[in-house]
Design a protein around this motif. Structure first.
Motif, PDB file in Angstrom:
ATOM      1  N   PRO A  31       2.421  -2.571   0.707  1.00  0.00           N
ATOM      2  CA  PRO A  31       2.208  -1.827  -0.730  1.00  0.00           C
ATOM      3  C   PRO A  31       2.696  -0.421  -0.642  1.00  0.00           C
ATOM      4  N   LYS A  32       3.414  -0.195  -1.531  1.00  0.00           N
ATOM      5  CA  LYS A  32       4.116   1.250  -1.721  1.00  0.00           C
ATOM      6  C   LYS A  32       3.605   1.772  -3.192  1.00  0.00           C
ATOM      7  N   PRO A  33       2.394   2.179  -3.368  1.00  0.00           N
ATOM      8  CA  PRO A  33       1.679   2.825  -4.548  1.00  0.00           C
ATOM      9  C   PRO A  33       2.407   3.982  -4.946  1.00  0.00           C
ATOM     10  N   LYS A  34       3.207   4.793  -4.269  1.00  0.00           N
ATOM     11  CA  LYS A  34       3.730   5.912  -4.929  1.00  0.00           C
ATOM     12  C   LYS A  34       5.231   5.438  -5.446  1.00  0.00           C
ATOM     13  N   MET A  35       5.764   4.537  -5.326  1.00  0.00           N
ATOM     14  CA  MET A  35       7.096   4.184  -5.298  1.00  0.00           C
ATOM     15  C   MET A  35       7.012   3.849  -7.030  1.00  0.00           C
ATOM     16  N   MET A  36       8.141   4.488  -7.921  1.00  0.00           N
ATOM     17  CA  MET A  36       8.131   4.222  -9.232  1.00  0.00           C
ATOM     18  C   MET A  36       9.327   3.333  -9.472  1.00  0.00           C
ATOM     19  N   THR A  37       9.230   2.486 -10.600  1.00  0.00           N
ATOM     20  CA  THR A  37      10.124   1.637 -10.994  1.00  0.00           C
ATOM     21  C   THR A  37      10.188   1.384 -12.587  1.00  0.00           C
ATOM     22  N   PHE A  38      11.318   0.706 -12.823  1.00  0.00           N
ATOM     23  CA  PHE A  38      11.312   0.531 -14.347  1.00  0.00           C
ATOM     24  C   PHE A  38      10.435  -0.502 -15.004  1.00  0.00           C
ATOM     25  N   THR A  39      10.135  -1.389 -14.044  1.00  0.00           N
ATOM     26  CA  THR A  39       9.325  -2.664 -14.326  1.00  0.00           C
ATOM     27  C   THR A  39       8.085  -2.043 -14.900  1.00  0.00           C
ATOM     28  N   GLU A  42     -10.013  17.900  -2.119  1.00  0.00           N
ATOM     29  CA  GLU A  42      -8.911  16.728  -2.573  1.00  0.00           C
ATOM     30  C   GLU A  42      -8.780  15.792  -1.349  1.00  0.00           C
ATOM     31  N   PRO A  43      -8.393  14.322  -1.847  1.00  0.00           N
ATOM     32  CA  PRO A  43      -8.234  13.424  -0.707  1.00  0.00           C
ATOM     33  C   PRO A  43      -6.943  14.012  -0.112  1.00  0.00           C
ATOM     34  N   ILE A  44      -7.012  13.575   1.193  1.00  0.00           N
ATOM     35  CA  ILE A  44      -5.787  13.830   1.828  1.00  0.00           C
ATOM     36  C   ILE A  44      -4.855  12.596   1.830  1.00  0.00           C
ATOM     37  N   ALA A  45      -3.451  12.872   1.320  1.00  0.00           N
ATOM     38  CA  ALA A  45      -2.621  11.675   1.277  1.00  0.00           C
ATOM     39  C   ALA A  45      -2.405  10.985   2.639  1.00  0.00           C
ATOM     40  N   LYS A  46      -2.064   9.732   2.518  1.00  0.00           N
ATOM     41  CA  LYS A  46      -2.089   9.102   3.855  1.00  0.00           C
ATOM     42  C   LYS A  46      -0.667   8.368   3.812  1.00  0.00           C
ATOM     43  N   ASP A  47       0.217   8.416   4.731  1.00  0.00           N
ATOM     44  CA  ASP A  47       1.558   7.597   4.752  1.00  0.00           C
ATOM     45  C   ASP A  47       1.130   6.383   5.024  1.00  0.00           C
ATOM     46  N   VAL A  48       1.965   5.361   4.136  1.00  0.00           N
ATOM     47  CA  VAL A  48       1.585   4.024   4.479  1.00  0.00           C
ATOM     48  C   VAL A  48       2.710   3.546   5.606  1.00  0.00           C
ATOM     49  N   SER A  49       2.153   2.791   6.429  1.00  0.00           N
ATOM     50  CA  SER A  49       3.123   2.260   7.547  1.00  0.00           C
ATOM     51  C   SER A  49       2.937   0.789   7.725  1.00  0.00           C
ATOM     52  N   VAL A  50       3.514   0.294   8.847  1.00  0.00           N
ATOM     53  CA  VAL A  50       3.599  -1.196   9.031  1.00  0.00           C
ATOM     54  C   VAL A  50       2.264  -1.596   9.177  1.00  0.00           C
ATOM     55  N   GLU A  51       1.475  -0.691   9.894  1.00  0.00           N
ATOM     56  CA  GLU A  51      -0.090  -1.334  10.260  1.00  0.00           C
ATOM     57  C   GLU A  51      -0.817  -1.574   8.842  1.00  0.00           C
ATOM     58  N   ASP A  52      -0.359  -1.074   7.613  1.00  0.00           N
ATOM     59  CA  ASP A  52      -0.926  -1.377   6.473  1.00  0.00           C
ATOM     60  C   ASP A  52      -0.629  -2.516   5.704  1.00  0.00           C
ATOM     61  N   GLU A  53       0.047  -3.402   6.341  1.00  0.00           N
ATOM     62  CA  GLU A  53       0.536  -4.643   5.876  1.00  0.00           C
ATOM     63  C   GLU A  53      -0.685  -5.563   5.030  1.00  0.00           C
TER      64      GLU A  53
END
Length: 157
Positions: free
Chosen positions: A123-131, A63-74
């Motif tokens: 980018p915050k791909p794991k964040m969910m919104t109503f939009t 399985e792919p290893i989850a990576k935390d998004v940080s400021v470096e990923d702008e």
């Protein structure tokens, strides 16, 4: 008396219709069998080649290893800021590539429908919104490219 005669005629007609249909099905199946046997001659089985595998084996994939998004990923994207009237309204961003983003932390001075800008954010791909409008983009900076196509935000009452 007429009722019995009518009943007998209907029963006889039904019986004849059923026997006629069943005869057509049998002859149709026979024709199909004859066509398939004439059209494709049977081939003799080929001997198994030594190069071909004789068994199938499945290997598990990690399985792919989850990576935390940080400021470096702008990321820096160019596109249009637009106002969408969903759940009280929100500002979205459509990049030149066609990718869609929901903008978070967008300063009020840049909240203009139709504004063409260069947006930098995380980018915050794991964040969910109503939009449900693409990936959430946490905005860190905005550079205005063209404000000539800006239209006023439609008032929501």
């Amino acid at each position: 008396m007429k009722f019995k005669e009518l009943y007998c005629v209907a029963a006889l007609a039904s019986f004849l219709a059923l026997t006629a249909c069943s005869g057509e099905e049998e002859s149709g199946e026979n024709l199909m069998a004859e066509k398939s046997s004439n059209a494709m001659p049977e081939k003799a089985p080929q001997p198994a080649s030594k190069e071909l595998p004789t068994t199938l084996t499945a290997k598990p994939t990690p399985e792919p290893i989850a990576k935390d998004v940080s400021v470096e990923d702008e990321v820096t994207l160019t596109g249009s800021i637009i106002f969408k009237e969903l759940e009280g309204g929100f500002y979205a961003f459509i990049a030149e590539s066609g990718d869609r983003y929901t903008l978070h932390n967008l300063e009020e001075q840049f909240q203009q429908n139709g504004l063409i800008a260069k947006v930098t954010g995380v980018p915050k791909p794991k964040m969910m919104t109503f939009t449900q409008f693409g990936t959430v983009l946490q905005v860190t900076s905005v550079e205005i490219i063209d404000s000539s196509k800006v239209t006023n935000k439609i008032a929501i009452e």
